[in-house]
Design a protein around this motif. Structure first.
Motif, PDB file in Angstrom:
ATOM      1  N   THR A   1       3.320  -1.427  -1.650  1.00 26.79           N
ATOM      2  CA  THR A   1       2.997  -0.016  -1.409  1.00 26.79           C
ATOM      3  C   THR A   1       1.832   0.374  -2.167  1.00 26.79           C
ATOM      4  OG1 THR A   1       5.415   0.455  -1.337  1.00 26.79           O
ATOM      5  CG2 THR A   1       3.859   2.323  -1.461  1.00 26.79           C
ATOM      6  N   VAL A   2       1.738  -0.017  -3.568  1.00 30.14           N
ATOM      7  CA  VAL A   2       0.596   0.401  -4.269  1.00 30.14           C
ATOM      8  C   VAL A   2      -0.549  -0.605  -3.884  1.00 30.14           C
ATOM      9  CG1 VAL A   2      -0.526   0.050  -6.596  1.00 30.14           C
ATOM     10  CG2 VAL A   2       1.892   0.932  -6.280  1.00 30.14           C
ATOM     11  N   LEU A   3      -0.393  -1.621  -3.389  1.00 34.46           N
ATOM     12  CA  LEU A   3      -1.405  -2.610  -2.905  1.00 34.46           C
ATOM     13  C   LEU A   3      -2.011  -2.018  -1.329  1.00 34.46           C
ATOM     14  CD1 LEU A   3      -3.290  -5.093  -3.102  1.00 34.46           C
ATOM     15  CD2 LEU A   3      -1.382  -6.376  -1.984  1.00 34.46           C
ATOM     16  N   LEU A   4      -0.878  -1.518  -0.658  1.00 33.45           N
ATOM     17  CA  LEU A   4      -1.628  -0.849   0.726  1.00 33.45           C
ATOM     18  C   LEU A   4      -2.451   0.240   0.394  1.00 33.45           C
ATOM     19  CD1 LEU A   4       1.783  -1.231   2.840  1.00 33.45           C
ATOM     20  CD2 LEU A   4      -0.621  -2.212   3.343  1.00 33.45           C
ATOM     21  N   VAL A   5      -2.214   1.038  -0.641  1.00 33.60           N
ATOM     22  CA  VAL A   5      -3.059   2.216  -0.853  1.00 33.60           C
ATOM     23  C   VAL A   5      -4.308   1.897  -1.567  1.00 33.60           C
ATOM     24  CG1 VAL A   5      -3.377   4.167  -2.616  1.00 33.60           C
ATOM     25  CG2 VAL A   5      -0.863   3.823  -1.486  1.00 33.60           C
TER      26      VAL A   5
ATOM     27  N   ILE B   1      -5.878  -8.174  -8.126  1.00 37.53           N
ATOM     28  CA  ILE B   1      -4.731  -7.881  -9.054  1.00 37.53           C
ATOM     29  C   ILE B   1      -3.551  -7.511  -8.514  1.00 37.53           C
ATOM     30  CG2 ILE B   1      -3.619  -6.600 -10.925  1.00 37.53           C
ATOM     31  CD1 ILE B   1      -6.628  -6.331 -12.130  1.00 37.53           C
ATOM     32  N   GLY B   2      -3.480  -6.657  -7.494  1.00 38.93           N
ATOM     33  CA  GLY B   2      -2.271  -6.295  -6.796  1.00 38.93           C
ATOM     34  C   GLY B   2      -1.675  -7.461  -5.916  1.00 38.93           C
ATOM     35  N   ALA B   3      -2.487  -8.176  -5.660  1.00 42.41           N
ATOM     36  CA  ALA B   3      -2.080  -9.319  -4.558  1.00 42.41           C
ATOM     37  C   ALA B   3      -1.435 -10.529  -5.344  1.00 42.41           C
ATOM     38  CB  ALA B   3      -3.091  -9.817  -3.689  1.00 42.41           C
ATOM     39  N   VAL B   4      -1.873 -10.645  -6.506  1.00 40.06           N
ATOM     40  CA  VAL B   4      -1.553 -11.748  -7.445  1.00 40.06           C
ATOM     41  C   VAL B   4      -0.143 -11.386  -8.158  1.00 40.06           C
ATOM     42  CG1 VAL B   4      -2.055 -13.081  -9.771  1.00 40.06           C
ATOM     43  CG2 VAL B   4      -3.875 -12.662  -8.175  1.00 40.06           C
ATOM     44  N   ARG B   5      -0.274  -9.706  -8.405  1.00 37.31           N
ATOM     45  CA  ARG B   5       1.212  -9.390  -8.931  1.00 37.31           C
ATOM     46  C   ARG B   5       2.248  -9.447  -7.913  1.00 37.31           C
ATOM     47  NH1 ARG B   5       1.652  -6.191 -13.311  1.00 37.31           N
ATOM     48  NH2 ARG B   5       3.675  -6.763 -13.471  1.00 37.31           N
ATOM     49  N   VAL B   6       1.889  -9.087  -6.619  1.00 33.71           N
ATOM     50  CA  VAL B   6       3.022  -9.404  -5.580  1.00 33.71           C
ATOM     51  C   VAL B   6       3.445 -10.688  -5.617  1.00 33.71           C
ATOM     52  CG1 VAL B   6       3.394  -9.230  -3.071  1.00 33.71           C
ATOM     53  CG2 VAL B   6       2.173  -7.248  -4.024  1.00 33.71           C
ATOM     54  N   LEU B   7       2.519 -11.806  -5.427  1.00 32.26           N
ATOM     55  CA  LEU B   7       3.085 -12.982  -5.336  1.00 32.26           C
ATOM     56  C   LEU B   7       3.894 -13.353  -6.531  1.00 32.26           C
ATOM     57  CD1 LEU B   7       2.903 -15.811  -4.071  1.00 32.26           C
ATOM     58  CD2 LEU B   7       0.941 -16.250  -5.117  1.00 32.26           C
ATOM     59  N   LEU B   8       3.614 -13.053  -7.699  1.00 32.72           N
ATOM     60  CA  LEU B   8       4.476 -13.356  -8.852  1.00 32.72           C
ATOM     61  C   LEU B   8       5.560 -12.757  -9.027  1.00 32.72           C
ATOM     62  CD1 LEU B   8       1.273 -13.157 -11.438  1.00 32.72           C
ATOM     63  CD2 LEU B   8       2.641 -15.221 -10.654  1.00 32.72           C
ATOM     64  N   ASP B   9       5.740 -11.481  -8.403  1.00 33.29           N
ATOM     65  CA  ASP B   9       6.883 -10.923  -8.135  1.00 33.29           C
ATOM     66  C   ASP B   9       8.060 -11.531  -7.251  1.00 33.29           C
ATOM     67  OD1 ASP B   9       7.081  -8.879 -10.190  1.00 33.29           O
ATOM     68  OD2 ASP B   9       5.796  -7.223  -8.911  1.00 33.29           O
ATOM     69  N   ALA B  10       7.493 -12.172  -6.048  1.00 34.06           N
ATOM     70  CA  ALA B  10       8.167 -12.719  -5.229  1.00 34.06           C
ATOM     71  C   ALA B  10       8.836 -13.865  -5.837  1.00 34.06           C
ATOM     72  CB  ALA B  10       7.297 -12.892  -3.910  1.00 34.06           C
TER      73      ALA B  10
END
Length: 325
Positions: free
Chosen positions: A251-255, A289-298
């Motif tokens: 959600t944050v990344l989309l913003v 940063i947002g894209a990297v964090r999304v992958l790491l969370d998944a």
């Protein structure tokens, strides 16, 4: 054989708060080096110091005759030194934890070596008189530093996170990987747009990449659209699953992607004003940063569950054996 850090670790212990502060400061500083680099570029200060590592052939610092351009370029170099100090402190703090995580220490060291790499590429940038290809490499090396700082920050946060693991579907993990690839392509195309465009980094006659700026810009916009579509698909895929962390992060990344697209459109419509270029490069670091964090969370969802129950995914299920008399 003991190292100075291992000797010190036997005598000094630091708490997790120190590690969180050090990792967060390193991440902010890595983003700031991208921002100051963009300021050097748009102000035409790339050759404010006409050699490297000194600013002139005779002096380390700029002279009064070099004016504001020398100050801006030298300030960017000083920030790199400050970043070295911050990352050095991060390495020490990571090693002196009561239950030190070698993985965090390795990623902290990775930041240090990427800083060294970026400094060398920065010197080559000056020696080649702002070759657009080397300048693009300098930007990508800075984003590599942002990557290492983001992974370090993520691991520090995960270390302190006592929440139970979540369950990511394979589709969510695949989309997170595709999103990272699409965002990486966006960064490469963005570097090509800049290398083709008017902000060469100096007011002199600096060569540009031999591409059609309009075509490269359209491709960059197409890549941004693709990244946005993949992010939206990931948001929808994680909406009705237990992957709440991935959903919030997406959600944050989309913003961020929407804001970055708006700044990019404004740049093109208004003739690439300097402030918009700086904001766009700041946005590129935040989106990455947002894209990297999304992958790491998944990925963490799977790794944490595997650690909790290593047989949950790998062990085959056999029917119970019935004993007969």
């Amino acid at each position: 054989m003991k190292t100075p850090l291992s000797w010190l670790a036997e005598r000094v212990r630091l708490g997790p708060t120190n590690l969180t502060i050090a990792a967060g400061t390193a991440l902010v500083a890595s983003v700031m080096i991208v921002v100051t680099g963009s300021i050097v570029r748009v102000t035409g200060s790339g050759l404010g110091c006409d050699t490297w590592p000194n600013c002139t052939a005779e002096t380390l610092a700029p002279t009064a005759e070099m004016g504001v351009h020398g100050l801006i370029e030298f300030g960017n170099r000083l920030l790199a030194i400050v970043l070295c100090v911050i990352v050095g402190w991060l390495i020490v703090v990571a090693r002196l934890q009561r239950d030190a995580d070698p993985d965090i220490t390795r990623w902290a060291w990775a930041q240090f070596w990427v800083i060294v790499l970026n400094a060398v590429v920065g010197g080559i940038t000056v020696w080649t008189r702002l070759s657009p290809y080397v300048v693009a490499g300098h930007f990508l090396a800075a984003m590599l530093l942002v990557t290492a700082a983001t992974v370090t920050w993520h691991k520090v946060q995960a270390r302190e996170d006592a929440r139970p693991p979540e369950a990511s579907r394979p589709r969510v993990r695949r989309l997170a990987g595709v999103l990272l690839i699409a965002t990486a392509a966006l960064l490469f195309l963005g570097a090509s747009v800049t290398g083709t465009g008017p902000h060469a980094g100096d007011s002199a006659n600096v060569p540009r990449m031999p591409f059609n700026w309009t075509v490269v810009t359209v491709l960059h916009g197409a890549a941004a659209t693709l990244a946005g579509i993949v992010a939206l698909a990931l948001w929808l895929a994680s909406r009705h699953t237990l992957s709440a962390r991935v959903h919030r992060r997406t959600t944050v990344l989309l913003v961020l992607v929407a804001a970055q697209a708006a700044v990019g459109a404004f740049q093109v419509a208004s003739g690439l004003p300097e402030l918009a270029v700086v904001l766009h490069l700041l946005g590129s670091a935040l989106v990455w940063i947002g894209a990297v964090r999304v992958l790491l969370d998944a990925r963490d969802d799977v790794e944490q569950r595997s650690a909790t129950n290593p047989h949950r995914f790998d062990a085959p299920r056999h029917p119970p054996v019935r004993m007969t008399a």
